[in-house]
Design a protein around this motif. Structure first.
Motif, PDB file in Angstrom:
ATOM      1  N   SER A 216       0.770  -1.272   0.079  1.00 19.90           N
ATOM      2  CA  SER A 216       0.144   0.187   0.092  1.00 19.90           C
ATOM      3  C   SER A 216       0.913   1.236  -0.196  1.00 19.90           C
ATOM      4  O   SER A 216       0.441   2.114  -0.703  1.00 19.90           O
ATOM      5  CB  SER A 216      -0.996   0.074   1.032  1.00 19.90           C
ATOM      6  N   ALA A 217       1.984   1.310   0.885  1.00 19.09           N
ATOM      7  CA  ALA A 217       2.709   2.464   0.728  1.00 19.09           C
ATOM      8  C   ALA A 217       3.420   2.451  -0.628  1.00 19.09           C
ATOM      9  O   ALA A 217       3.734   3.714  -1.352  1.00 19.09           O
ATOM     10  CB  ALA A 217       3.937   2.193   1.611  1.00 19.09           C
ATOM     11  N   ALA A 218       3.908   1.403  -1.139  1.00 17.90           N
ATOM     12  CA  ALA A 218       4.341   1.243  -2.411  1.00 17.90           C
ATOM     13  C   ALA A 218       3.443   2.161  -3.585  1.00 17.90           C
ATOM     14  O   ALA A 218       3.821   2.517  -4.644  1.00 17.90           O
ATOM     15  CB  ALA A 218       4.946  -0.032  -3.076  1.00 17.90           C
ATOM     16  N   TYR A 219       2.156   1.779  -3.314  1.00 16.71           N
ATOM     17  CA  TYR A 219       1.155   2.282  -4.238  1.00 16.71           C
ATOM     18  C   TYR A 219       1.202   4.024  -4.516  1.00 16.71           C
ATOM     19  O   TYR A 219       0.696   4.558  -5.413  1.00 16.71           O
ATOM     20  CB  TYR A 219      -0.288   2.129  -3.515  1.00 16.71           C
ATOM     21  N   VAL A 220       1.567   4.708  -3.270  1.00 13.64           N
ATOM     22  CA  VAL A 220       1.726   5.996  -3.568  1.00 13.64           C
ATOM     23  C   VAL A 220       3.228   6.592  -3.712  1.00 13.64           C
ATOM     24  O   VAL A 220       3.398   7.820  -3.754  1.00 13.64           O
ATOM     25  CB  VAL A 220       0.937   6.630  -2.135  1.00 13.64           C
ATOM     26  N   LEU A 221       3.939   5.735  -3.595  1.00 19.76           N
ATOM     27  CA  LEU A 221       5.611   6.204  -3.642  1.00 19.76           C
ATOM     28  C   LEU A 221       6.179   5.889  -5.003  1.00 19.76           C
ATOM     29  O   LEU A 221       5.477   4.771  -5.675  1.00 19.76           O
ATOM     30  CB  LEU A 221       6.228   5.649  -2.526  1.00 19.76           C
ATOM     31  N   PRO A 222       6.961   6.677  -5.499  1.00 20.63           N
ATOM     32  CA  PRO A 222       7.775   6.082  -6.682  1.00 20.63           C
ATOM     33  C   PRO A 222       8.301   4.655  -6.579  1.00 20.63           C
ATOM     34  O   PRO A 222       8.645   4.255  -5.616  1.00 20.63           O
ATOM     35  CB  PRO A 222       8.930   7.148  -6.833  1.00 20.63           C
ATOM     36  N   ALA A 223       8.384   3.989  -7.871  1.00 24.74           N
ATOM     37  CA  ALA A 223       9.162   2.823  -7.786  1.00 24.74           C
ATOM     38  C   ALA A 223      10.090   2.323  -7.120  1.00 24.74           C
ATOM     39  O   ALA A 223      11.004   3.469  -6.711  1.00 24.74           O
ATOM     40  CB  ALA A 223       9.174   2.287  -9.193  1.00 24.74           C
TER      41      ALA A 223
END
Ligand code: 26A
Length: 357
Positions: A73-80
Motif C-alpha cells: 500500500s505504501a508502494a502504491y503512493v510512492l515512486p518505484a
C-alpha cells in the motif's frame, strides 16, 4: 535495485492468505470455534483448517501478512522501488507467489529464506457478511533470526530508510529483532511506526509491546485493539480518547518529535492523539484538538467485497503519504481512500491499473 536506498522498510510475518468463499463462512467459524471478526494464531484444534478449506471449499490465494500488505500500500503512493519488506519464508511455491506479488507492485522482498522442510506461513481467511476471521500458522515466519538484520543486503536497507513499519504480530516471536530495528532507527532520528495488529497483541504481548513503544513515533491500531490495551493496562472503563492519549504519552526515546496514536474505527471516525499537538514543526503537527477526529467518507455497502487487509492498506497508504511529505490531514485522507479501495477487492489488494489518490 535502484542505486537509491528505499525510503520505507517494513518488518513482519510473510503469509499467503487462503480466502474461503463467504457462503462457507458460518460453517467454518462454527467448526473451528472462530469469532467472526478476529485474528488469532491457530491452536492445535484449528490446524486441520488449511487442508480442510483447500479440499472442501472454493478458495482464493492472495498475498497477505499484515506488514507486507502495508508495504504494497505504501508502494502504491510512492515512486518505484521506494519500499522494502523483511520477513522469513520457506523455499517453496507460496514464497514465490508472495515475491511475485511484491515485485508486481514494486516492493523489494528482502526475505530470510529458511531451508526445506520449512514452509511459508499461511492465513485462513473466513469471510462472513463484512467480517473477516484470520487464523494463522506462522511456520517459517517465526524462524526469523536477528542475524538476518546483520546481512549486507538488510544492513544497507536499514541504514538508508527513513520510515520503519513494524507489525505488532511480529512481537509474538521476534521482539528482539523488532526492538533492534525500532531502537536503531529512532536513535538516528528516523520515523518508526508500529501497528497493534490484533487485540491479542496488547492482551498477551503487552510486555513486548511496551518494550518497543518508547522507540515508536506513530502507533496505529483499531478500536478493538486499543480497547484490549486499555483492559490489559487496567484502565477499566476508559474511553477510546483516554486510551489513545495514554498511549501517546507513554515514554519516548526520541523526545524531539511527538508520538501520534492513530486509531481507526471501521466506518466511524479515525482518531489521532498526539503527545504534543502543537509543538512540532514537522508534517506530524496536529491542531489543538487532541485527540483529533477525522470522519471516514461513506462507502456504500454494495461496494464492499471483503474487509481483509483494509486496516493494513490504510496504514501503508498513510505512511506512504507521510514519506511523500504530505501533512497529517492529507495522509489520513489517503489512508482512508486506500482502506476503502481495498474493501472493493478480493483480499488485501488495491486497484490496478493505479488510480490517482
Ligand atoms: C501472527 N499473526 C497472527 C499474523 C497474522 C497476519 N500477519 C502477520 N501475523 N494474522 C493475520 N495476518 C494478516 O493480516 C492481514 C489482514 O490484516 C493476514 O495475512 C491478512 O492479510
Amino acid at each position: 535495485m535502484s542505486s537509491e536506498a528505499p525510503l520505507v522498510v517494513c518488518l513482519g510475518n510473510p503469509l499467503l492468505d487462503i480466502q474461503v468463499d463467504p457462503k462457507h463462512g458460518p460453517t467454518y467459524l462454527e467448526k473451528y470455534g472462530l469469532k467472526a471478526n478476529d485474528a488469532i494464531l491457530a491452536e492445535a484444534k484449528q490446524m486441520p483448517i488449511y487442508d480442510d478449506i483447500v479440499k472442501n471449499c472454493e478458495v482464493t490465494y492472495v498475498a497477505g501478512g499484515a506488514a507486507q500488505n502495508a508495504a504494497r500500500s505504501a508502494a502504491y503512493v510512492l515512486p518505484a522501488q521506494s519500499v522494502a519488506y523483511i520477513g522469513s519464508v520457506g523455499d517453496d511455491d507460496l514464497m514465490k507467489q508472495l515475491k511475485a506479488a511484491n515485485e508486481a507492485e514494486s516492493v523489494i522482498s528482502a526475505y530470510q529464506v529458511q531451508p526445506s522442510p520449512a514452509e511459508t506461513g499461511a492465513c485462513a481467511v473466513i469471510l462472513s457478511n463484512h467480517d473477516r476471521s484470520l487464523c494463522t500458522t506462522l511456520r517459517a515466519a517465526e524462524m526469523f533470526t536477528p542475524s538476518h538484520l546483520a546481512s549486507p543486503e538488510v544492513t544497507q536497507l536499514l541504514s538508508g530508510a527513513k520510515y520503519f513499519y513494524i507489525e505488532g504480530y511480529f512481537l509474538t516471536h521476534g521482539s528482539a529483532s523488532a526492538l533492534e530495528v525500532a531502537k536503531g532507527a529512532s536513535s538516528r532520528g528516523k520515523t518508526v511506526l508500529l501497528n497493534l495488529s490484533a487485540p491479542f497483541i496488547p492482551q498477551f504481548f503487552k510486555m513486548q509491546l511496551e518494550e518497543v513503544l518508547p522507540h515508536v513515533d506513530i502507533l496505529i491500531g483499531n478500536e478493538s485493539e486499543a480497547a484490549a490495551y486499555g483492559e490489559a493496562a487496567g484502565m477499566g472503563s476508559a474511553s477510546l480518547h483516554q486510551i489513545a492519549s495514554t498511549l501517546a504519552s507513554f515514554s519516548k526515546s526520541n523526545a524531539s518529535r511527538p508520538r501520534l496514536v492513530v486509531i481507526t474505527q471501521g466506518a466511524d471516525s479515525t482518531l489521532v492523539a498526539s503527545s504534543s499537538p502543537s509543538s512540532s514543526s514537522s508534517n506530524l503537527k496536529t491542531t489543538d484538538e487532541n485527540p483529533k477526529t477525522y470522519p471516514v467518507p461513506e462507502l456504500e455497502s454494495s461496494k464492499i467485497i471483503d474487509t481483509n487487509g483494509a486496516g493494513d492498506m490504510f496504514a501503508g497508504g498513510f505512511m506512504g503519504a507521510l514519506a511523500l511529505g504530505k501533512d497529517l490531514d492529507e495522509a489520513i485522507e489517503i489512508g482512508h481512500k486506500l482502506g476503502q479501495m481495498c474493501c472493493g477487492q478480493i483480499g488485501p489488494k488495491l486497484e490496478f491499473p493505479k488510480v490517482q489518490v
